[in-house]
Design a protein around this motif. Structure first.
Motif: not given
Length: 244
Positions: A92-119
């Motif tokens: 759902v992230l807008p592919p606008a290429g305008t955001a200055d900073l993106a964060v993914c905190t609380g170890n949330a990135i660990m919930h991503l399966a191998p096939d989900e991480l690249p996308a």
């Protein structure tokens, strides 16, 4: 991702009590200030405790999470009206290429399966402006933290806003970097609300490769929130990277 483990309205009320802001929140707020970020994305924002603190004059903040229960709680908290909350994942992230900073905190990135991480990383790169920063933390697999998630080590009882609870963790499977565990929450009436989570532990080198493949550069990895070196005794990896 697995089904939302935070779908229980009563237990979501306890999330911020169990996960108060500390060095991690201070780190991300400082990063936003140091980079003069005017547009921030918090992917996997949860109850929005950090997200709301990132908002301020001259800065827009987008909080994205796949848990409707958590987002509803986030909206209801003080400062909830200063953030734009969106249900979903990186798609759902807008592919606008305008955001200055993106964060993914609380170890949330660990919930991503191998096939989900690249996308997911590609979507974050598409949302950031050239030179925009992406930062996140994740547990170090060499620390083997899941070995501490046992009944004996985690069992406890406490009085909470939703009643007296008896709680513990129980790891049910460890395979190929994937750790599945149950969080038990026994209420006064004896009901045990069990929520299963799946986390994916990845090496620092694996994350570096994934980030570079997604279009990030200047990848840096620290072993703690103070910029310490990475070692087997490092509980965390703290990553920063720039969109190329």
């Amino acid at each position: 991702m697995v089904d939302d483990p935070y779908r229980d309205v009563e237990l979501v009320q306890l999330y911020d009590i169990d996960n108060p802001g500390g060095e991690d929140h201070a780190y991300y707020r400082a990063l936003a200030d140091e980079s003069s970020a005017r547009s921030v994305i918090d992917l996997g924002c949860g109850t929005g405790l950090l997200t709301r603190s990132l908002a301020g004059p001259g800065r827009t903040v987008l909080g994205v999470d796949p848990s409707r229960t958590m987002l509803d709680f986030a909206r209801s908290q003080p400062g909830g009206d200063t953030v734009t909350w969106v249900f979903g994942d990186a798609t759902v992230l807008p592919p606008a290429g305008t955001a200055d900073l993106a964060v993914c905190t609380g170890n949330a990135i660990m919930h991503l399966a191998p096939d989900e991480l690249p996308a997911t990383l590609a979507a974050l790169a598409g949302a950031l402006r050239p030179g925009g920063v992406f930062a996140f933390e994740t547990r170090n697999p060499a620390y083997r933290e899941w070995e501490r998630w046992t009944l004996e080590a985690t069992h406890g009882e406490r009085v909470t806003p939703v009643g007296r609870l008896r709680e513990w963790l129980d790891v049910t499977e460890v395979a190929d970097g994937r750790v599945t565990f149950d969080a038990h929450n026994v209420f006064p009436d004896g009901t045990d609300r069990v929520y299963t989570s799946v986390l994916y532990f990845r090496s620092a080198e694996r994350f570096r490769q994934e980030l570079e493949s997604a279009g990030f550069t200047d990848v840096a990895c620290d072993g703690d929130w103070r910029g310490g070196p990475v070692g087997d005794g490092s509980r965390l990896f703290v990553f920063r990277a720039r969109r190329a």
